[in-house]
Design a protein around this motif. Structure first.
Motif, mmCIF file in Angstrom:
data_model
loop_
_atom_site.group_PDB
_atom_site.id
_atom_site.type_symbol
_atom_site.label_atom_id
_atom_site.label_comp_id
_atom_site.label_asym_id
_atom_site.label_seq_id
_atom_site.Cartn_x
_atom_site.Cartn_y
_atom_site.Cartn_z
ATOM 1 N N GLU A 104 0.836 -1.202 0.000
ATOM 2 C CA GLU A 104 0.000 0.000 0.000
ATOM 3 C C GLU A 104 0.873 1.255 0.000
ATOM 4 O O GLU A 104 1.780 1.390 0.817
ATOM 5 C CB GLU A 104 -0.894 -0.003 1.233
ATOM 6 N N SER A 129 -6.853 9.258 0.853
ATOM 7 C CA SER A 129 -8.312 9.221 0.717
ATOM 8 C C SER A 129 -9.085 9.945 1.811
ATOM 9 O O SER A 129 -10.173 10.442 1.537
ATOM 10 C CB SER A 129 -8.797 7.775 0.579
ATOM 11 N N ASP A 162 -1.779 6.827 1.762
ATOM 12 C CA ASP A 162 -3.228 6.936 1.621
ATOM 13 C C ASP A 162 -3.653 8.380 1.821
ATOM 14 O O ASP A 162 -3.490 8.928 2.906
ATOM 15 C CB ASP A 162 -3.912 6.030 2.644
#
Length: 71
Positions: free
Chosen positions: A8, A13, A11
Protein backbone atom coordinates in the motif's frame (compact mmCIF):
# COMPACT_ATOMS: atom_id res chain seq x y z
CA UNK A 1 -3.39 2.24 -4.15
CA UNK A 2 -0.79 -0.52 -4.20
CA UNK A 3 2.59 -0.66 -5.88
CA UNK A 4 3.91 -3.48 -8.06
CA UNK A 5 4.94 -5.41 -4.93
CA UNK A 6 1.35 -5.20 -3.63
CA UNK A 7 2.42 -2.77 -0.88
CA UNK A 8 0.00 0.00 0.00
CA UNK A 9 1.28 3.44 -0.96
CA UNK A 10 0.50 6.62 1.00
CA UNK A 11 -3.23 6.94 1.62
CA UNK A 12 -4.68 10.36 0.89
CA UNK A 13 -8.31 9.22 0.72
CA UNK A 14 -9.39 10.76 4.06
CA UNK A 15 -8.31 14.22 2.90
CA UNK A 16 -10.07 16.64 0.53
CA UNK A 17 -7.82 17.26 -2.47
CA UNK A 18 -7.75 20.39 -4.60
CA UNK A 19 -5.89 21.54 -7.71
CA UNK A 20 -4.75 24.81 -9.25
CA UNK A 21 -3.36 26.04 -12.55
CA UNK A 22 -1.64 29.06 -11.03
CA UNK A 23 -1.19 28.26 -7.32
CA UNK A 24 -3.64 31.06 -6.45
CA UNK A 25 -7.12 29.78 -7.29
CA UNK A 26 -7.79 26.27 -6.01
CA UNK A 27 -10.72 23.99 -6.92
CA UNK A 28 -11.80 20.72 -5.34
CA UNK A 29 -11.11 17.48 -7.19
CA UNK A 30 -12.68 14.12 -6.44
CA UNK A 31 -10.58 11.19 -5.32
CA UNK A 32 -11.91 9.26 -8.31
CA UNK A 33 -10.33 11.88 -10.62
CA UNK A 34 -7.05 11.71 -8.70
CA UNK A 35 -6.97 7.91 -8.88
CA UNK A 36 -7.69 7.93 -12.62
CA UNK A 37 -4.92 10.49 -13.17
CA UNK A 38 -2.43 8.49 -11.07
CA UNK A 39 -3.26 5.16 -12.71
CA UNK A 40 -1.97 6.59 -16.00
CA UNK A 41 1.31 7.76 -14.43
CA UNK A 42 4.46 5.70 -13.82
CA UNK A 43 4.66 4.08 -10.38
CA UNK A 44 7.61 6.22 -9.32
CA UNK A 45 5.65 9.41 -10.06
CA UNK A 46 2.63 8.08 -8.13
CA UNK A 47 4.73 7.36 -5.06
CA UNK A 48 6.28 10.82 -5.06
CA UNK A 49 2.91 12.50 -5.65
CA UNK A 50 1.22 10.63 -2.79
CA UNK A 51 4.11 11.17 -0.39
CA UNK A 52 4.43 14.89 -1.09
CA UNK A 53 0.69 15.57 -0.92
CA UNK A 54 0.28 13.42 2.19
CA UNK A 55 3.00 15.43 3.94
CA UNK A 56 1.10 18.67 3.33
CA UNK A 57 2.94 20.13 0.37
CA UNK A 58 1.68 20.95 -3.11
CA UNK A 59 2.86 18.84 -6.05
CA UNK A 60 3.10 19.88 -9.70
CA UNK A 61 1.68 17.03 -11.76
CA UNK A 62 1.49 17.75 -15.45
CA UNK A 63 0.52 21.41 -15.67
CA UNK A 64 -1.49 21.60 -12.42
CA UNK A 65 -0.69 21.74 -8.73
CA UNK A 66 -2.37 19.38 -6.26
CA UNK A 67 -2.61 19.56 -2.49
CA UNK A 68 -4.72 18.65 0.51
CA UNK A 69 -7.25 21.41 1.08
CA UNK A 70 -6.17 23.71 3.88
CA UNK A 71 -9.08 24.78 6.07
Amino acid sequence: MKDRFNIEMEDISPFPIERSDDYEVWEPISHEEVIKMLEEAPESKRKVFLGVVRNGSAFLFGNQYYRIRAD
